[in-house]
Design a protein around this motif. Sequence first.
Motif, PDB file in Angstrom:
ATOM      1  N   TYR A  29       0.832  -1.199   0.000  1.00  0.00           N
ATOM      2  CA  TYR A  29       0.000   0.000   0.000  1.00  0.00           C
ATOM      3  C   TYR A  29       0.874   1.259   0.000  1.00  0.00           C
ATOM      4  O   TYR A  29       1.810   1.374   0.779  1.00  0.00           O
ATOM      5  CB  TYR A  29      -0.928   0.015   1.213  1.00  0.00           C
ATOM      6  N   GLY A  30       0.541   2.202  -0.868  1.00  0.00           N
ATOM      7  CA  GLY A  30       1.279   3.460  -0.900  1.00  0.00           C
ATOM      8  C   GLY A  30       2.562   3.415  -1.703  1.00  0.00           C
ATOM      9  O   GLY A  30       3.304   4.402  -1.738  1.00  0.00           O
ATOM     10  N   ARG A  31       2.852   2.280  -2.351  1.00  0.00           N
ATOM     11  CA  ARG A  31       4.081   2.210  -3.141  1.00  0.00           C
ATOM     12  C   ARG A  31       4.009   3.190  -4.307  1.00  0.00           C
ATOM     13  O   ARG A  31       2.946   3.487  -4.840  1.00  0.00           O
ATOM     14  CB  ARG A  31       4.294   0.790  -3.671  1.00  0.00           C
ATOM     15  N   LYS A  32       5.157   3.677  -4.686  1.00  0.00           N
ATOM     16  CA  LYS A  32       5.249   4.663  -5.762  1.00  0.00           C
ATOM     17  C   LYS A  32       4.846   4.039  -7.091  1.00  0.00           C
ATOM     18  O   LYS A  32       5.242   2.923  -7.407  1.00  0.00           O
ATOM     19  CB  LYS A  32       6.691   5.175  -5.854  1.00  0.00           C
ATOM     20  N   ILE A  33       4.045   4.769  -7.860  1.00  0.00           N
ATOM     21  CA  ILE A  33       3.657   4.301  -9.191  1.00  0.00           C
ATOM     22  C   ILE A  33       4.264   5.231 -10.241  1.00  0.00           C
ATOM     23  O   ILE A  33       4.539   6.404  -9.972  1.00  0.00           O
ATOM     24  CB  ILE A  33       2.128   4.236  -9.361  1.00  0.00           C
ATOM     25  N   GLU A  34       4.465   4.700 -11.418  1.00  0.00           N
ATOM     26  CA  GLU A  34       4.958   5.501 -12.531  1.00  0.00           C
ATOM     27  C   GLU A  34       3.767   5.966 -13.361  1.00  0.00           C
ATOM     28  O   GLU A  34       2.955   5.158 -13.802  1.00  0.00           O
ATOM     29  CB  GLU A  34       5.914   4.676 -13.398  1.00  0.00           C
ATOM     30  N   THR A  35       3.668   7.280 -13.576  1.00  0.00           N
ATOM     31  CA  THR A  35       2.568   7.820 -14.366  1.00  0.00           C
ATOM     32  C   THR A  35       3.006   8.032 -15.812  1.00  0.00           C
ATOM     33  O   THR A  35       4.194   8.173 -16.099  1.00  0.00           O
ATOM     34  CB  THR A  35       2.076   9.159 -13.788  1.00  0.00           C
ATOM     35  N   THR A  36       2.034   8.055 -16.709  1.00  0.00           N
ATOM     36  CA  THR A  36       2.295   8.354 -18.117  1.00  0.00           C
ATOM     37  C   THR A  36       2.082   9.844 -18.331  1.00  0.00           C
ATOM     38  O   THR A  36       0.959  10.346 -18.201  1.00  0.00           O
ATOM     39  CB  THR A  36       1.356   7.551 -19.030  1.00  0.00           C
ATOM     40  N   MET A  37       3.142  10.558 -18.615  1.00  0.00           N
ATOM     41  CA  MET A  37       3.063  12.007 -18.782  1.00  0.00           C
ATOM     42  C   MET A  37       2.701  12.364 -20.225  1.00  0.00           C
ATOM     43  O   MET A  37       3.137  11.714 -21.167  1.00  0.00           O
ATOM     44  CB  MET A  37       4.396  12.663 -18.419  1.00  0.00           C
ATOM     45  N   ILE A  38       1.889  13.403 -20.359  1.00  0.00           N
ATOM     46  CA  ILE A  38       1.589  13.957 -21.675  1.00  0.00           C
ATOM     47  C   ILE A  38       2.129  15.387 -21.692  1.00  0.00           C
ATOM     48  O   ILE A  38       1.800  16.191 -20.812  1.00  0.00           O
ATOM     49  CB  ILE A  38       0.078  13.898 -21.997  1.00  0.00           C
ATOM     50  N   ARG A  39       2.982  15.698 -22.639  1.00  0.00           N
ATOM     51  CA  ARG A  39       3.629  17.000 -22.693  1.00  0.00           C
ATOM     52  C   ARG A  39       2.697  18.048 -23.307  1.00  0.00           C
ATOM     53  O   ARG A  39       1.718  17.733 -23.980  1.00  0.00           O
ATOM     54  CB  ARG A  39       4.943  16.908 -23.472  1.00  0.00           C
ATOM     55  N   SER A  40       3.050  19.304 -23.096  1.00  0.00           N
ATOM     56  CA  SER A  40       2.179  20.413 -23.484  1.00  0.00           C
ATOM     57  C   SER A  40       1.856  20.427 -24.968  1.00  0.00           C
ATOM     58  O   SER A  40       0.701  20.655 -25.359  1.00  0.00           O
ATOM     59  CB  SER A  40       2.821  21.737 -23.073  1.00  0.00           C
ATOM     60  N   ALA A  41       2.858  20.198 -25.817  1.00  0.00           N
ATOM     61  CA  ALA A  41       2.623  20.232 -27.264  1.00  0.00           C
ATOM     62  C   ALA A  41       1.646  19.141 -27.697  1.00  0.00           C
ATOM     63  O   ALA A  41       0.746  19.371 -28.518  1.00  0.00           O
ATOM     64  CB  ALA A  41       3.952  20.072 -28.001  1.00  0.00           C
TER      65      ALA A  41
END
Length: 248
Positions: free
Chosen positions: A141-153
């Motif tokens: 519980y609470g482990r760090k997850i990797e998110t998928t980033m979307i850049r501004s452009a």
Amino acid sequence: MKKKMKRIQIGAAFILLVAALLLPEKARADYPVMSTEALQSMTKQKKDFLLVDTRSKEEYQEAHISGAVNIPEKQFEELESLLPKKKDALIVFYCNGVKCGKSKRTAKMAEALGYVNLAVYSDGFPVWEERNLPIVPGPEYGRKIETTMIRSAELKALIDAKAGDYVLVDVREPSEFSEGRIPSAVNYPAETFATKQEALPKEKKIIVYCNTGSRSYLAYRKLMKMDYKNINQALFAEWKEAGMQVEK
């Protein structure tokens, strides 16, 4: 004339009855829905009922509502012995929120065994957790997850295309949202994000953003727990630094 009308009405009622008997059995959609407040009150008062977590074993082990037993939908037959012996005992089923069908389907299987007092906590674990109500956390519980980033452009191109296949969610406070936001965004603050899940279609790309990423990270994590598959995270600070339009 009156006798003829009466015969027609009786005939119509008979046809409806026969049709109802011939229709294939399907999962009920009308199990009583228990609110978060009602479930909290019942647990506080230590009412006699069984709370069933119908999510997977892995999800249950990560964290579950205090006092719940785990009967995953796909393992119902091998774990049905965990249900009460009394068929009129109150059983409340929950899973990952209003868009999760496991609760109703598992309730249907319990109904087939003769249980008659069934309810569904449709808000599910995400809202319970969001309100800081008692849970049992596991080691993961609470482990760090990797998110998928979307850049501004890329985000601007998506907005300009006006395809309608995404929902852009500003998870900041309403006052921050009114001061300036990314065009096309809706405002669902991170603190109450799980309660807005009905407005977020699972078939669309969901993009969450805040200023620097801390609150949108929490929203992203909640979406993962609610079994959304196409999730992205954006940063408002990056959007402004890139000189993109800020809508007020």
